[in-house]
Design a protein around this motif. Structure first.
Motif, PDB file in Angstrom:
ATOM      1  N   ARG A   2      13.152 -36.333  18.163  1.00 59.19           N
ATOM      2  CA  ARG A   2      12.648 -37.384  17.270  1.00 59.19           C
ATOM      3  C   ARG A   2      13.603 -38.571  17.210  1.00 59.19           C
ATOM      4  O   ARG A   2      13.201 -39.702  17.037  1.00 59.19           O
ATOM      5  CB  ARG A   2      12.505 -36.832  15.838  1.00 59.19           C
ATOM      6  CG  ARG A   2      11.410 -35.823  15.683  1.00 59.19           C
ATOM      7  CD  ARG A   2      11.309 -35.341  14.224  1.00 59.19           C
ATOM      8  NE  ARG A   2      10.483 -34.163  14.157  1.00 59.19           N
ATOM      9  CZ  ARG A   2      10.920 -32.931  13.851  1.00 59.19           C
ATOM     10  NH1 ARG A   2      12.167 -32.729  13.524  1.00 59.19           N
ATOM     11  NH2 ARG A   2      10.091 -31.928  13.854  1.00 59.19           N
ATOM     12  N   GLU A  54      13.821 -35.763   9.129  1.00 60.95           N
ATOM     13  CA  GLU A  54      12.472 -35.328   9.515  1.00 60.95           C
ATOM     14  C   GLU A  54      11.571 -35.100   8.293  1.00 60.95           C
ATOM     15  O   GLU A  54      10.364 -35.034   8.404  1.00 60.95           O
ATOM     16  CB  GLU A  54      12.512 -34.066  10.372  1.00 60.95           C
ATOM     17  CG  GLU A  54      13.014 -32.801   9.693  1.00 60.95           C
ATOM     18  CD  GLU A  54      14.518 -32.570   9.883  1.00 60.95           C
ATOM     19  OE1 GLU A  54      15.283 -33.548   9.810  1.00 60.95           O
ATOM     20  OE2 GLU A  54      14.900 -31.402  10.088  1.00 60.95           O
ATOM     21  N   TRP A  88       7.526 -32.273  17.903  1.00 61.04           N
ATOM     22  CA  TRP A  88       8.437 -33.292  17.374  1.00 61.04           C
ATOM     23  C   TRP A  88       7.680 -34.416  16.676  1.00 61.04           C
ATOM     24  O   TRP A  88       8.285 -35.350  16.172  1.00 61.04           O
ATOM     25  CB  TRP A  88       9.336 -33.850  18.483  1.00 61.04           C
ATOM     26  CG  TRP A  88       8.606 -34.330  19.691  1.00 61.04           C
ATOM     27  CD1 TRP A  88       8.116 -35.587  19.904  1.00 61.04           C
ATOM     28  CD2 TRP A  88       8.266 -33.571  20.850  1.00 61.04           C
ATOM     29  NE1 TRP A  88       7.490 -35.651  21.120  1.00 61.04           N
ATOM     30  CE2 TRP A  88       7.577 -34.433  21.728  1.00 61.04           C
ATOM     31  CE3 TRP A  88       8.485 -32.230  21.239  1.00 61.04           C
ATOM     32  CZ2 TRP A  88       7.084 -34.003  22.973  1.00 61.04           C
ATOM     33  CZ3 TRP A  88       7.999 -31.816  22.474  1.00 61.04           C
ATOM     34  CH2 TRP A  88       7.313 -32.688  23.322  1.00 61.04           C
TER      35      TRP A  88
END
Ligand code: NDP
Length: 375
Positions: free
Chosen positions: A82, A93, A129
């Motif tokens: 990411r 995240e 991801w």
């Protein structure tokens, strides 16, 4: 930056009113089912690259990796994917949206999207991801999506993409199989009754292969109805013996892992290009435990050693991985519409029941797929 906002404005110049929030199930930290949180205020996804589309999700499908990721499985490698330059702090995240399968309708296309247009019904397997499908909207690149089979409802369509893309990657890209070279090939699927197994049986049968599967006794009828030619029950004793009495195999797809690779490769036809492809690999565990660099080195060393060990006996040892692929889904969509593959939905949950859907997944013993209706 100013530049980025300028580009956003250009991409969305046709949009009259922009939404900024949407309903979604998110997690704010890793843990058990209690970390799942419903919110009406999740960030509305935005198109950042011109080849992306915004999709309104009608149905989402769950996979074992969703349960794993809820608990932090793969967190280090997925964070690196990411944020490759590591510009953000740990935990960027969150809030994280799970759900890898989706079927829905395109709401908006980036400027470079040619093959799709607004209102197209599409399906996709969302890479781990990216933000997932347990939300009203999702952004994906055009090369990850595909037109949903016409024969299927969104609910049914959400049961296929992730296991299909995984089977395609493992059997076609890694295993070297195709619709033109499967006739008379003998394939063994270890673990035939779950998501991957129920899909792979159907695809291989459509391509003319002879398919043997292992599963528990109470799933025998189920896998036979999907096309399995020969079934070996693993609950009535070790399967190595009955399997070793059969003619040898051209390819083994292993959905079970653990002890299986100690004996499974002896079931392959030696010196004929036969391959063992396992989906149960330590790749993400290694990077979680050892960090990215050491984990990757450890992983490379493990797979190279195992591949070499088996190569000298005339068989190939390979790891299989999910890979997002719109073009593979296009081919699968055609097979579904030709009546060669059907969706195997074991249980359907409403959007408010997402934690129940995860509980169901955690119990194991899947017989096909778990689907969540989003809208
Ligand atoms: P599911 O949970 O849908 O299915 C697993 C199935 O295996 C169940 O039907 C279970 O039923 C059966 N099973 C359990 N133990 C055995 C055994 N010893 N022998 C035969 N069957 C058994 O999982 P998926 O099909 O989605 O995935 C399969 C595996 O592949 C998982 O470990 C998953 O994490 C992995 N995977 C890896 C990917 C990758 O990128 N490497 C991608 C996708 C999946 P029962 O217990 O009743 O027998």
């Amino acid at each position: 930056s100013v530049c980025w906002h300028g580009r956003q404005k250009r991409l969305f110049s046709t949009t009259k009113r922009r939404m900024t929030i949407m309903p979604a199930w998110v997690i704010d930290k890793y843990g058990g089912n209690d970390v799942l949180r419903f919110t009406k205020n999740a960030s509305f996804p935005v198109i950042t690259y011109p080849n992306e589309v915004i999709i309104k999700v009608n149905a989402a499908g769950l996979n074992p990796i969703d349960v794993g990721m809820r608990g932090g499985y793969g967190a280090s490698s997925l964070s690196m994917k990411r944020d490759p330059l590591n510009l953000n702090q740990n935990g960027m995240e969150f809030p994280l949206i799970l759900g890898r399968d989706m079927s829905g309708v395109i709401m908006e296309c980036g400027l470079d999207v040619k093959y799709f247009t607004e209102k197209d019904e599409v399906w996709a397997a969302i890479p781990p991801w990216k933000q997932g499908s347990l939300a009203e909207f999702v952004v994906l690149s055009a090369n990850e999506i595909s037109r949903k089979p016409k024969l299927l409802s969104h609910r049914e369509a959400a049961a296929i993409p992730y296991v299909a893309a995984t089977s395609w990657s493992a059997l076609v890209n890694t295993g070297g199989l195709s619709k033109d070279n499967c006739a008379k090939k003998r394939i063994l699927i270890l673990g035939g009754s779950g998501g991957v197994g129920t899909f792979a049986i159907q695809m291989l049968k459509a391509w003319g292969a002879h398919v043997t599967v292992t599963c528990s006794q109470n799933a025998e009828r189920f896998v036979r109805e999907l096309g399995a030619d020969h079934v070996v029950d693993y609950t009535s004793g070790p399967v190595e013996k009955p399997l070793s009495e059969l003619e040898k195999f051209d390819l083994i797809l292993d959905n079970v892992g653990g002890e299986t690779e100690r004996w499974a490769l002896t079931l392959l036809k030696p010196w004929s290009g036969a391959k063992y492809v396992t989906l149960v690999t330590p790749f993400l565990q290694n990077t979680d435990l050892l960090g990215i660099a050491d984990g990757m080195m450890q992983t490379a060393a493990t797979v190279a050693t195992k591949a070499l060990k088996h190569l000298v006996k005339g068989v190939h040892y390979r790891w299989g991985f999910f890979a997002p692929s719109g073009p593979a889904l296009d081919e699968i969509s055609e097979m579904v519409d030709a009546g060669q593959i059907r969706a195997v939905v074991e249980e359907t949950f409403s959007f408010s029941q997402v934690p129940h859907a995860f509980e169901k997944m955690e119990k194991g013993h899947a017989r096909g797929k778990t689907v969540v209706l989003i809208s």
